[in-house]
Design a protein around this motif. Structure first.
Motif, PDB file in Angstrom:
ATOM      1  N   GLU A  90     -40.405  21.262 -66.555  1.00 35.55           N
ATOM      2  CA  GLU A  90     -40.954  20.045 -67.160  1.00 35.55           C
ATOM      3  C   GLU A  90     -41.075  18.906 -66.156  1.00 35.55           C
ATOM      4  O   GLU A  90     -41.962  18.077 -66.268  1.00 35.55           O
ATOM      5  CB  GLU A  90     -40.144  19.617 -68.391  1.00 35.55           C
ATOM      6  CG  GLU A  90     -38.818  18.981 -68.096  1.00 35.55           C
ATOM      7  CD  GLU A  90     -37.998  18.663 -69.339  1.00 35.55           C
ATOM      8  OE1 GLU A  90     -37.105  17.805 -69.232  1.00 35.55           O
ATOM      9  OE2 GLU A  90     -38.227  19.270 -70.393  1.00 35.55           O
ATOM     10  N   HIS A 117     -40.001  28.787 -69.862  1.00 35.04           N
ATOM     11  CA  HIS A 117     -40.758  27.544 -69.719  1.00 35.04           C
ATOM     12  C   HIS A 117     -41.510  27.477 -68.385  1.00 35.04           C
ATOM     13  O   HIS A 117     -42.264  26.545 -68.147  1.00 35.04           O
ATOM     14  CB  HIS A 117     -39.820  26.330 -69.825  1.00 35.04           C
ATOM     15  CG  HIS A 117     -39.378  26.032 -71.228  1.00 35.04           C
ATOM     16  ND1 HIS A 117     -38.483  26.830 -71.906  1.00 35.04           N
ATOM     17  CD2 HIS A 117     -39.708  25.029 -72.065  1.00 35.04           C
ATOM     18  CE1 HIS A 117     -38.273  26.324 -73.107  1.00 35.04           C
ATOM     19  NE2 HIS A 117     -39.003  25.229 -73.242  1.00 35.04           N
ATOM     20  N   GLN A 120     -45.207  26.537 -68.060  1.00 35.13           N
ATOM     21  CA  GLN A 120     -45.628  25.130 -68.059  1.00 35.13           C
ATOM     22  C   GLN A 120     -46.218  24.772 -66.704  1.00 35.13           C
ATOM     23  O   GLN A 120     -47.145  23.961 -66.616  1.00 35.13           O
ATOM     24  CB  GLN A 120     -44.439  24.197 -68.363  1.00 35.13           C
ATOM     25  CG  GLN A 120     -43.950  24.265 -69.785  1.00 35.13           C
ATOM     26  CD  GLN A 120     -42.761  23.356 -70.010  1.00 35.13           C
ATOM     27  OE1 GLN A 120     -41.827  23.306 -69.207  1.00 35.13           O
ATOM     28  NE2 GLN A 120     -42.784  22.638 -71.109  1.00 35.13           N
ATOM     29  N   CYS A 139     -43.531  26.709 -75.810  1.00 38.19           N
ATOM     30  CA  CYS A 139     -44.614  26.425 -74.864  1.00 38.19           C
ATOM     31  C   CYS A 139     -45.981  26.850 -75.383  1.00 38.19           C
ATOM     32  O   CYS A 139     -47.000  26.594 -74.730  1.00 38.19           O
ATOM     33  CB  CYS A 139     -44.337  27.113 -73.521  1.00 38.19           C
ATOM     34  SG  CYS A 139     -42.821  26.571 -72.721  1.00 38.19           S
TER      35      CYS A 139
END
Length: 187
Positions: A90, A117, A120, A139
């Motif tokens: 993130e 994740h 991302q 996600c």
């Protein structure tokens, strides 16, 4: 063969440690890097787990020592790229140098593996349009917004589409790593 692993603070512990060690165990050199850090610096990992709540909990994991410098990393020097999940993606996706490095791997069609994740980062790099991508279910919206097909698989499964291998979480390590290694061996 050499693999670059882009990681960062509060990466999922298992998704950082297990592939790092497993890929080395089968003969790959794995260079673990993090922006603004150098070889010998430490990142904090986190353990994410389900304990009866509607989402996962987070606990401190192991400290992980980086073994290479991000500033020296070039896609030209590596045969593949590994992007672990957890919370690190993130903030890593906001770093233009990280995104540029991911795009360089994609532009040369080198194998890229990304779990949980981690996709991302693939979305932020704008390299998944038209691809079949798995990721942690949270996600899904950004995978779809990036123009990819979100593939919902069991937590122990993985998906390969072209040069990309993706999976929803660390229980997929055996299948995920098998598919990534198969791509590396074709390269």
């Amino acid at each position: 063969m050499k693999i670059l692993m882009i990681t960062g603070d509060f990466v999922e512990d298992y998704e950082n440690m297990v592939p790092f060690q497993a890929l080395q165990a089968v003969g790959y050199q794995v260079d673990a890097v993090c922006p603004n850090k150098k070889a010998g610096d430490v990142i904090a990992t986190a353990i994410h787990d389900f304990e009866g709540h509607q989402t996962y909990t987070e606990k401190p994991g192991h400290n992980f020592t980086l073994n290479a410098d991000f500033s020296a990393a070039s896609a030209d020097d590596y045969d593949g790229l590994y992007l672990p999940g957890g919370r690190a993606p993130e903030y890593l996706r906001l770093d233009e140098n990280v995104i540029g490095l991911i795009k360089a791997f994609a532009d040369t069609n080198k194998p890229i593996a990304s779990i949980c994740h981690g996709p991302q980062l693939l979305s932020a790099a704008n390299i998944i349009t038209g691809k079949r991508i798995s990721a942690y279910p949270a996600c899904k919206p950004e995978i779809i917004l990036a123009g990819a097909e979100y593939v919902s698989v069991e937590m122990d499964q993985a998906v390969t589409d072209g040069n990309l291998v993706t999976a929803p979480a660390w229980p997929a390590h055996p299948e995920f790593l098998k598919q990534f290694i198969a791509l590396l061996n074709k390269a």
